[in-house]
Design a protein around this motif. Structure first.
Motif, mmCIF file in Angstrom:
data_model
loop_
_atom_site.group_PDB
_atom_site.id
_atom_site.type_symbol
_atom_site.label_atom_id
_atom_site.label_comp_id
_atom_site.label_asym_id
_atom_site.label_seq_id
_atom_site.Cartn_x
_atom_site.Cartn_y
_atom_site.Cartn_z
ATOM 1 N N ALA A 272 0.813 -1.220 0.000
ATOM 2 C CA ALA A 272 0.000 0.000 0.000
ATOM 3 C C ALA A 272 0.843 1.265 0.000
ATOM 4 C CB ALA A 272 -0.928 -0.009 1.213
ATOM 5 N N LYS A 273 2.114 1.154 0.416
ATOM 6 C CA LYS A 273 2.986 2.325 0.503
ATOM 7 C C LYS A 273 3.824 2.538 -0.756
ATOM 8 C CE LYS A 273 1.644 3.388 4.653
ATOM 9 N NZ LYS A 273 0.817 4.594 4.890
ATOM 10 N N HIS A 277 1.125 5.502 -4.778
ATOM 11 C CA HIS A 277 -0.016 5.514 -3.858
ATOM 12 C C HIS A 277 0.110 6.656 -2.851
ATOM 13 C CE1 HIS A 277 -0.444 0.818 -4.366
ATOM 14 N NE2 HIS A 277 -0.573 1.469 -5.509
ATOM 15 N N ALA A 297 -5.664 0.561 -2.251
ATOM 16 C CA ALA A 297 -4.919 1.336 -1.253
ATOM 17 C C ALA A 297 -5.638 2.622 -0.863
ATOM 18 C CB ALA A 297 -3.523 1.656 -1.784
#
Length: 444
Positions: A272-273, A277, A297
């Protein structure tokens, strides 16, 4: 297919396949005498491991078993080329019948060595019209020197993701269509902070996620090998143009060392990082899977998707892109190759099967009919990748007898050139071409 196409990964796969070749050569027809209508069990090995992807594979296999009630399929996931190599070397009842790989760069090795069985007899018997079924690029990367040992099982198309909010803030009204426009937009989007960045317009280094040499090269009309089979990278001006462009973009956006320090702050490519994103980069070269991952995300900005920009003097080819994908074939050690072919044919060419599988794992369909199917349930922005897959000038690296080795050699040169360790581009390309030719000669 949510996997990185870094050249290091491909090179590891080549090492595995080189051993596999010794074990498999000459066995392509060892099990083609079985009765496909008899009750039997076959084993299918694939590389997907995420729960949703594994479920999509099993759902597709369940549909196959309903249409082929005499064939039971045992499915084994999370199989890479190294595990496949070990199984095919060992042979026996525990080895697979149907095999798949994410490494399209290794098809030359798979086909020339006999690591995957020759599919031509099965295709002819089934009267499967390949040219009417699959886009040309996908057909190209599933055969080598006239030998077809695989068929495409979904595809990956690469395009340009962009942060629409950042574009609006910078006064940019449309995504770039040429490489000079990409450079200009990347500079406008970049916001420095101290000796680093608050936001980078585009991460241009070869260590950046997906900004590897072959992905960049898809924006130029290029030819890896000359008609005589020797490396063409020192003669085709597209290669020098790409490396010159990439290095200048590195310099214009702050220099290699500054960019690499910033890259060290990025999250994992598959998490997600990811820097796109988080807003750390405003544009990202990536595959179709990024759209779903960015949506999952819950990014706090509007996402735009477009084809990757093209070389300035090739503006009429805008819309093309880099293609790759999963390949599927039959293990030469299998004693049930006719039954195995029924699964390969179903999963790769049955329109409903291809569409359902594409919907399940959010990849690009690999047949013409599936690309046009009204049953696709994608985000409307995904159409960009469907169009790239259909574009007549979309491309992928040429196959080679030693698989991805030549791509690794080109990438290694890129690493040295972008940081200034190689000063003479012409001489560097000539030396790299000579190394490619030497490696291929040794592999034959």
């Amino acid at each position: 297919m949510r996997r990185s196409r870094t050249m290091t990964t491909a090179a590891v796969a080549v090492a595995a396949v080189s051993v596999l070749a010794t074990a498999c050569t000459g066995q392509a027809e060892s099990g083609a005498n079985d009765d496909p209508n008899a009750r039997t069990t076959i084993t299918f090995w694939h590389g997907w491991s995420a729960p949703a992807e594994v479920k999509a594979v099993q759902d597709n296999v369940d549909r196959f078993e309903k249409t082929h009630p005499n064939i039971t399929v045992e499915v084994v996931g999370n199989i890479n080329d190294d595990k496949l190599n070990q199984a095919l070397r060992a042979g026996g009842s525990r080895s697979p019948d149907v095999v798949s790989s994410f490494t399209t760069a290794n098809v030359g090795k798979f086909c020339s060595s006999g690591a995957f069985a020759d599919l031509s007899p099965f295709i002819e018997k089934s009267k499967l019209d390949l040219e009417k079924t699959f886009p040309k690029v996908l057909l190209d990367y599933t055969q080598f020197e006239g030998k077809r040992c695989a068929l495409p099982l979904l595809a990956d198309a690469y395009g340009l993701y962009y942060n629409k909010d950042a574009f609006e803030e910078a006064g940019i009204t449309a995504p770039p269509k040429t490489m000079s426009e990409l450079a200009s937009v990347a500079k406008k989007l970049t916001v420095t902070k101290g000796d680093g960045y608050q936001r980078l317009g585009f991460m241009p280094t070869f260590h950046g996620y997906e900004t590897v040499a072959d992905h960049y090269l898809s924006s130029w009309d290029h030819t890896y090998f000359a008609a005589d089979g020797t490396s063409n990278i020192a003669k085709d001006p597209a290669f020098a143009e790409m490396f010159t462009y990439q290095k200048k973009l590195v310099e214009d956006l702050g220099g290699y060392e500054k960019l690499e320090r910033y890259r060290g702050t990025f999250g994992d490519e598959w998490g997600a990082k990811h820097p796109f994103h988080t807003g750390q980069v405003a544009m990202q070269l990536d595959g179709e899977w990024r759209l779903g991952m960015a949506t999952d995300a819950k990014v706090p900005f509007e996402i735009g998707v477009a084809p990757m920009p093209v070389a300035d003097d090739e503006a009429d080819s805008y819309g093309k892109g880099f293609l790759s994908g999963t390949i599927m074939g039959i293990a030469p050690t299998s004693r049930k190759q006719n039954a195995a072919w029924e699964l390969v044919k179903f999963m790769t060419s049955d329109t409903e099967a291809v569409v359902d599988f594409a919907n399940g794992i959010r990849n690009v369909p690999s047949t013409f009919d599936a690309l046009e199917s009204p049953d696709l349930t994608f985000d409307p922005r995904f159409k960009t990748f469907l169009d790239i897959a259909r574009h007549p000038k979309s491309n992928t690296p040429d196959g080679a007898v030693n698989g991805a080795t030549y791509q690794q050699t080109i990438q290694d040169f890129g690493f040295q050139y972008e940081k200034g360790a190689v000063k003479d581009l012409k001489a560097g390309l000539e030396k790299t071409a000579a190394q490619i030719d030497t490696d291929i000669a040794k592999a034959k």
